[in-house]
Design a protein around this motif. Structure first.
Motif, PDB file in Angstrom:
ATOM      1  N   THR A   1      -8.011   6.648  -7.840  1.00  0.00           N
ATOM      2  CA  THR A   1      -8.229   4.805  -7.646  1.00  0.00           C
ATOM      3  C   THR A   1      -6.716   4.791  -7.570  1.00  0.00           C
ATOM      4  OG1 THR A   1      -8.057   5.066  -9.596  1.00  0.00           O
ATOM      5  CG2 THR A   1     -10.330   5.649  -8.642  1.00  0.00           C
ATOM      6  N   ALA A   2      -7.345   2.990  -8.030  1.00  0.00           N
ATOM      7  CA  ALA A   2      -6.074   2.354  -8.051  1.00  0.00           C
ATOM      8  C   ALA A   2      -4.940   2.526  -9.618  1.00  0.00           C
ATOM      9  CB  ALA A   2      -6.720   0.200  -7.885  1.00  0.00           C
ATOM     10  N   PRO A   3      -5.773   2.550 -10.276  1.00  0.00           N
ATOM     11  CA  PRO A   3      -5.203   2.617 -11.671  1.00  0.00           C
ATOM     12  C   PRO A   3      -4.616   3.891 -12.051  1.00  0.00           C
ATOM     13  CG  PRO A   3      -6.976   1.874 -12.379  1.00  0.00           C
ATOM     14  CD  PRO A   3      -7.014   2.039 -10.545  1.00  0.00           C
ATOM     15  N   VAL A   4      -5.037   4.679 -10.897  1.00  0.00           N
ATOM     16  CA  VAL A   4      -4.455   5.779 -11.287  1.00  0.00           C
ATOM     17  C   VAL A   4      -3.205   6.174 -10.010  1.00  0.00           C
ATOM     18  CG1 VAL A   4      -4.583   8.334 -11.068  1.00  0.00           C
ATOM     19  CG2 VAL A   4      -6.316   7.620 -11.860  1.00  0.00           C
TER      20      VAL A   4
ATOM     21  N   ILE B   1      -1.836  -1.871  -2.686  1.00  0.00           N
ATOM     22  CA  ILE B   1      -1.040   0.083  -2.473  1.00  0.00           C
ATOM     23  C   ILE B   1      -0.227   0.631  -0.910  1.00  0.00           C
ATOM     24  CG2 ILE B   1      -1.601   2.937  -2.893  1.00  0.00           C
ATOM     25  CD1 ILE B   1      -3.732   1.987  -4.528  1.00  0.00           C
ATOM     26  N   PRO B   2       0.989   0.733  -0.818  1.00  0.00           N
ATOM     27  CA  PRO B   2       1.842   0.735   0.534  1.00  0.00           C
ATOM     28  C   PRO B   2       1.574   2.546   0.746  1.00  0.00           C
ATOM     29  CG  PRO B   2       3.508   1.658  -1.425  1.00  0.00           C
ATOM     30  CD  PRO B   2       2.127   0.875  -2.223  1.00  0.00           C
ATOM     31  N   VAL B   3       0.245   2.963   1.367  1.00  0.00           N
ATOM     32  CA  VAL B   3       0.045   4.210   2.025  1.00  0.00           C
ATOM     33  C   VAL B   3      -1.897   3.542   3.009  1.00  0.00           C
ATOM     34  CG1 VAL B   3      -1.460   6.866   1.240  1.00  0.00           C
ATOM     35  CG2 VAL B   3       0.636   5.519  -0.294  1.00  0.00           C
ATOM     36  N   CYS B   4      -1.190   3.794   4.215  1.00  0.00           N
ATOM     37  CA  CYS B   4      -2.085   3.519   4.939  1.00  0.00           C
ATOM     38  C   CYS B   4      -3.160   4.321   5.602  1.00  0.00           C
ATOM     39  CB  CYS B   4      -1.883   3.136   6.031  1.00  0.00           C
ATOM     40  SG  CYS B   4      -1.253   1.185   5.562  1.00  0.00           S
ATOM     41  N   LYS B   5      -4.148   4.666   6.572  1.00  0.00           N
ATOM     42  CA  LYS B   5      -5.022   5.618   6.779  1.00  0.00           C
ATOM     43  C   LYS B   5      -3.800   6.539   7.971  1.00  0.00           C
ATOM     44  CE  LYS B   5      -9.205   6.811   9.972  1.00  0.00           C
ATOM     45  NZ  LYS B   5      -8.241   7.206  10.558  1.00  0.00           N
ATOM     46  N   ASP B   6      -3.585   7.989   7.708  1.00  0.00           N
ATOM     47  CA  ASP B   6      -3.553   8.685   8.111  1.00  0.00           C
ATOM     48  C   ASP B   6      -1.732   9.185   8.530  1.00  0.00           C
ATOM     49  OD1 ASP B   6      -5.320   9.533  10.268  1.00  0.00           O
ATOM     50  OD2 ASP B   6      -5.397   7.613  11.939  1.00  0.00           O
ATOM     51  N   ASP B   7      -1.436   8.378   7.015  1.00  0.00           N
ATOM     52  CA  ASP B   7      -0.050   8.411   6.529  1.00  0.00           C
ATOM     53  C   ASP B   7       0.147  10.120   6.059  1.00  0.00           C
ATOM     54  OD1 ASP B   7       0.291   6.198   7.975  1.00  0.00           O
ATOM     55  OD2 ASP B   7       1.153   4.945   6.099  1.00  0.00           O
ATOM     56  N   LEU B   8       1.059  10.828   6.358  1.00  0.00           N
ATOM     57  CA  LEU B   8       1.476  11.889   5.585  1.00  0.00           C
ATOM     58  C   LEU B   8       2.441  11.454   4.112  1.00  0.00           C
ATOM     59  CD1 LEU B   8       1.753  15.211   5.556  1.00  0.00           C
ATOM     60  CD2 LEU B   8       3.929  14.680   7.151  1.00  0.00           C
TER      61      LEU B   8
ATOM     62  N   GLY C   1     -10.307   2.941   0.829  1.00  0.00           N
ATOM     63  CA  GLY C   1     -11.477   1.696   0.408  1.00  0.00           C
ATOM     64  C   GLY C   1     -10.860   1.141  -0.647  1.00  0.00           C
ATOM     65  N   ASN C   2     -11.493   0.888  -1.632  1.00  0.00           N
ATOM     66  CA  ASN C   2     -10.837   0.291  -2.528  1.00  0.00           C
ATOM     67  C   ASN C   2      -9.803   1.507  -3.823  1.00  0.00           C
ATOM     68  OD1 ASN C   2     -13.211   1.864  -4.041  1.00  0.00           O
ATOM     69  ND2 ASN C   2     -14.321   0.505  -4.851  1.00  0.00           N
ATOM     70  N   SER C   3     -10.415   3.161  -3.000  1.00  0.00           N
ATOM     71  CA  SER C   3      -9.269   3.927  -3.828  1.00  0.00           C
ATOM     72  C   SER C   3      -8.848   4.561  -2.291  1.00  0.00           C
ATOM     73  CB  SER C   3     -10.004   4.641  -4.452  1.00  0.00           C
ATOM     74  OG  SER C   3     -11.418   4.892  -3.323  1.00  0.00           O
ATOM     75  N   LEU C   4      -7.765   5.850  -2.719  1.00  0.00           N
ATOM     76  CA  LEU C   4      -7.501   6.773  -1.621  1.00  0.00           C
ATOM     77  C   LEU C   4      -8.363   7.316  -1.150  1.00  0.00           C
ATOM     78  CD1 LEU C   4      -3.043   5.914  -1.893  1.00  0.00           C
ATOM     79  CD2 LEU C   4      -4.598   4.801  -0.665  1.00  0.00           C
ATOM     80  N   HIS C   5      -8.181   8.434   0.169  1.00  0.00           N
ATOM     81  CA  HIS C   5      -9.079   9.181   0.396  1.00  0.00           C
ATOM     82  C   HIS C   5      -8.561  10.387   0.389  1.00  0.00           C
ATOM     83  CE1 HIS C   5     -13.015   8.023  -1.108  1.00  0.00           C
ATOM     84  NE2 HIS C   5     -12.665   7.356  -0.346  1.00  0.00           N
TER      85      HIS C   5
ATOM     86  N   VAL D   1      -6.082  -1.789  -4.955  1.00  0.00           N
ATOM     87  CA  VAL D   1      -4.346  -3.389  -5.027  1.00  0.00           C
ATOM     88  C   VAL D   1      -3.976  -3.380  -6.287  1.00  0.00           C
ATOM     89  CG1 VAL D   1      -5.303  -4.816  -3.193  1.00  0.00           C
ATOM     90  CG2 VAL D   1      -6.166  -5.418  -5.933  1.00  0.00           C
ATOM     91  N   ARG D   2      -3.395  -4.185  -6.879  1.00  0.00           N
ATOM     92  CA  ARG D   2      -3.164  -4.762  -8.419  1.00  0.00           C
ATOM     93  C   ARG D   2      -2.466  -5.810  -8.226  1.00  0.00           C
ATOM     94  NH1 ARG D   2       2.539  -1.991 -10.775  1.00  0.00           N
ATOM     95  NH2 ARG D   2       3.525  -2.735  -9.231  1.00  0.00           N
ATOM     96  N   SER D   3      -3.120  -6.608  -9.521  1.00  0.00           N
ATOM     97  CA  SER D   3      -3.040  -8.174  -9.511  1.00  0.00           C
ATOM     98  C   SER D   3      -2.271  -8.920 -10.888  1.00  0.00           C
ATOM     99  CB  SER D   3      -4.604  -8.834  -8.489  1.00  0.00           C
ATOM    100  OG  SER D   3      -5.266  -8.520 -10.047  1.00  0.00           O
ATOM    101  N   LYS D   4      -1.472 -10.198 -10.667  1.00  0.00           N
ATOM    102  CA  LYS D   4      -1.054 -10.857 -11.870  1.00  0.00           C
ATOM    103  C   LYS D   4      -1.354 -12.371 -11.559  1.00  0.00           C
ATOM    104  CE  LYS D   4       3.143 -11.066 -13.790  1.00  0.00           C
ATOM    105  NZ  LYS D   4       4.405 -10.497 -13.796  1.00  0.00           N
ATOM    106  N   ALA D   5      -1.425 -12.812 -12.520  1.00  0.00           N
ATOM    107  CA  ALA D   5      -1.937 -14.762 -12.096  1.00  0.00           C
ATOM    108  C   ALA D   5      -0.843 -15.103 -13.476  1.00  0.00           C
ATOM    109  CB  ALA D   5      -3.181 -14.652 -13.025  1.00  0.00           C
ATOM    110  N   SER D   6      -0.612 -16.347 -12.641  1.00  0.00           N
ATOM    111  CA  SER D   6       0.066 -17.102 -13.505  1.00  0.00           C
ATOM    112  C   SER D   6       0.036 -18.195 -12.783  1.00  0.00           C
ATOM    113  CB  SER D   6       1.869 -16.504 -13.012  1.00  0.00           C
ATOM    114  OG  SER D   6       1.720 -16.826 -11.253  1.00  0.00           O
ATOM    115  N   GLU D   7      -0.108 -19.148 -14.418  1.00  0.00           N
ATOM    116  CA  GLU D   7      -0.115 -21.024 -12.897  1.00  0.00           C
ATOM    117  C   GLU D   7       1.233 -21.458 -14.102  1.00  0.00           C
ATOM    118  OE1 GLU D   7      -1.195 -22.059 -18.231  1.00  0.00           O
ATOM    119  OE2 GLU D   7      -3.161 -21.513 -16.551  1.00  0.00           O
TER     120      GLU D   7
END
Length: 556
Positions: free
Chosen positions: A291-294, A243-250, A274-278, A214-220
């Motif tokens: 990873t999410a930042p990459v 991240i808009p990529v799921c398991k078994d996606d091409l 998981g917390n990253s894409l394999h 994920v990536r997150s952003k805070a506001s108040e």
């Protein structure tokens, strides 16, 4: 040795009853002393404790609410705090006396000591009865009042299905991350979690970052301020995007990112999230972790998802010997499911579609360890595919395979539509009752206006993924299904509708049932008795948990 007699014990008569006793300052026996002096005076024999039925917490004086199990030390401490006058005596023992759970009574036995006269200590055992009064704690009062949240976590994923949130809901339940949630609301692309404190929302954001990329952003938002005391009231919002990529996606990895990831082939399959894409290259078994930042520095979308899978029949499999974990590289020959069928006399078998259906395709797959000739497999048919991706269009034609196999299929078992012996729990019990746990489908699919058929299909695909992936099952809690559910079907959603096989046509089930008996008489018996796949991944009994929260006493 001279005998020395023991000193004589002097006794006196009790001043009230005349019983011989050892002399004391009151000249009274124990029974008469208890009748004349009551050391429990000032200690109430009846009291009450407050209990919130929504969050199952007891009021611990003066203002805190504590979770306490029946006859636990925490509950005993709360009961003793409710008593006045215990500071004037010495408490030596306290324990619960059993009562009926539905009686709304708690009985506590106390043993106290007190000095009544000079050098005279009296001990007495007595019982106190507590009345359990139902009420609402401040947090549940805010929940009933609605719109009293102070922090909001907005979880979004821009994909056309809800399977990610179905899996995320089970992860939240397994780790107990929903205990501080006031309510959960479904929106167009995700879920909203409401909290009464900012720290609870921050804890939820940290949990999401640990289980999904994920990536997150805070506001108040400033609600009110007091210039005299220099205090302010804020509402906090945390936006979390998955991240808009799921398991078994091409996926097609951008060339620059592919070179950074050990020069992996751009065309890859997402085998784990998981917390990253394999990502896995099925032609070489090369795996990379994004990873999410990459990913967010070089974002890319999935070319095709599970709903685009096509069923193939495996004709031949020849392993090459290269392995990586549970993956085995192999060369396979496959054809479209239902190929090589005989055509009717009046049909033209030379059109393009029939020629493509009867064509044999050669591909390299990572499923050499589980595929056998005659098995069915699901994969992406890239020959007829058209993707709106510049990175995919830039790939050389010789690097794009005709078919990419993803996973093994079990069509014979799916046709029998057997009920599952397990079920899942959900955050929401019924529509409009957020914050509770139950055996319903949950918060996903409760927003008005959504296609209910699409929601049921996503839920069935999610259940099949749980059945076929042992690693995925280990991350969630599965519970034993009740056998007496009326009309239980193949899913956990209550069995109202029977789930269809993927890519099957819409048919009238009542008409099929009427025509089934006469159609089977001439010689269709072998077609009805198709053998199940021997390696179908059944969920073992030792993987299921007992649902103790819903156990009740049955009437005899």
């Amino acid at each position: 040795m001279e005998f020395v007699p023991a000193p004589a014990v002097l006794r006196v008569l009790c001043a009230d009853c005349g019983t011989p006793i050892v002399p004391n300052s009151a000249n009274l026996c124990v029974a008469c002393l208890r009748n004349s002096v009551d050391i429990t005076e000032g200690i109430p024999k009846q009291a009450s404790v407050s209990y919130c039925r929504n969050c199952e917490r007891f009021l611990s004086p003066p203002t805190s609410w504590t979770i306490a199990l029946p006859e636990s030390q925490e509950l005993l401490a709360i009961c003793l705090k409710k008593l006045k006058g215990l500071n004037k005596v010495r408490l030596t023992e306290a324990h619960f006396i059993w009562t009926e759970p539905h009686s709304k009574r708690l009985r506590v036995s106390l043993t106290i000591q007190k000095e009544v006269l000079t050098a005279t200590i009296l001990e007495q055992v007595f019982e106190i009865e507590y009345l359990v009064q139902y009420g609402q704690c401040p947090d549940c009062t805010k929940l009933a009042a609605k719109n009293t949240w102070k922090a909001l976590v907005q979880v979004r994923q821009k994909v056309p299905h809800k399977r990610t949130f179905l899996f995320l809901e089970q992860l939240i339940l397994k780790h107990g991350a929903q205990k501080d949630t006031i309510s959960v609301k479904e929106v167009r692309d995700g879920l909203d979690f409401f909290y009464s404190q900012r720290s609870h929302a921050q804890k939820m954001v940290e949990f999401l970052a640990g289980v999904v990329p994920v990536r997150s952003k805070a506001s108040e938002q400033l609600l009110s301020t007091d210039t005299h005391t220099n205090t302010a009231n804020f509402k906090y919002t945390y936006s979390v995007e998955i991240i808009p990529v799921c398991k078994d996606d091409l996926v097609c990895i951008p060339p620059k990112l592919a070179r950074q990831q050990s020069n992996i082939s751009p065309l890859a399959i997402c085998v784990r999230v998981g917390n990253s894409l394999h990502l896995l290259d099925p032609s070489t078994l090369q795996i990379c972790e994004v990873t999410a930042p990459v990913y967010w520095r070089t974002p890319f979308e999935a070319l095709a998802s599970v709903t685009d899978l096509v069923e193939f029949t495996v004709l031949d499999v020849e392993p090459s010997g290269q392995t990586r974990g549970k993956w085995v590289l192999a060369d396979a020959q496959v054809a479209l499911s239902g190929a090589f069928r005989s055509h009717a006399a009046g049909e033209d078998g030379m059109d393009f579609e029939s020629a493509m259906a009867e064509q044999i395709f050669h591909t390299r797959t990572h499923l050499g360890g589980i595929l056998q000739p005659g098995d069915s497999a699901l994969g992406y048919f890239l020959t007829n595919a058209n993707f709106n991706s510049d990175d995919y269009a830039a790939l050389p034609a010789h690097r794009i395979p005709d078919i990419v196999l993803v996973k093994k299929a079990y069509p014979n078992r799916r046709k029998k539509n057997k009920p599952r012996a397990w079920r899942l729990r959900s955050i929401a019990k019924e529509a409009g009752e957020e914050g509770e746990t139950s055996g319903a489908r949950g918060v996903v699919g409760r927003m008005g206006g959504r296609d209910q058929k699409k929601v049921e299909e996503d839920y069935e695909i999610f259940l099949r993924e749980l059945e076929e992936d042992e690693e995925m099952r280990g991350a969630v809690n599965l519970y034993r299904a009740k056998n007496d559910l009326p009309g239980a079907g193949a899913g956990v959603s209550g069995g109202k509708t029977r789930k269809k096989v993927q890519h099957a046509m819409d048919v009238d089930e009542s008409a099929m049932q009427e025509d089934a008996a006469p159609a089977a008489e001439p010689g269709a018996a072998p077609a009805e008795e198709e053998e199940e796949e021997p390696d179908f991944p059944d969920v073992k009994l030792n993987e299921l948990l007992e649902d103790f929260d819903e156990m009740t006493l049955e009437e005899s």
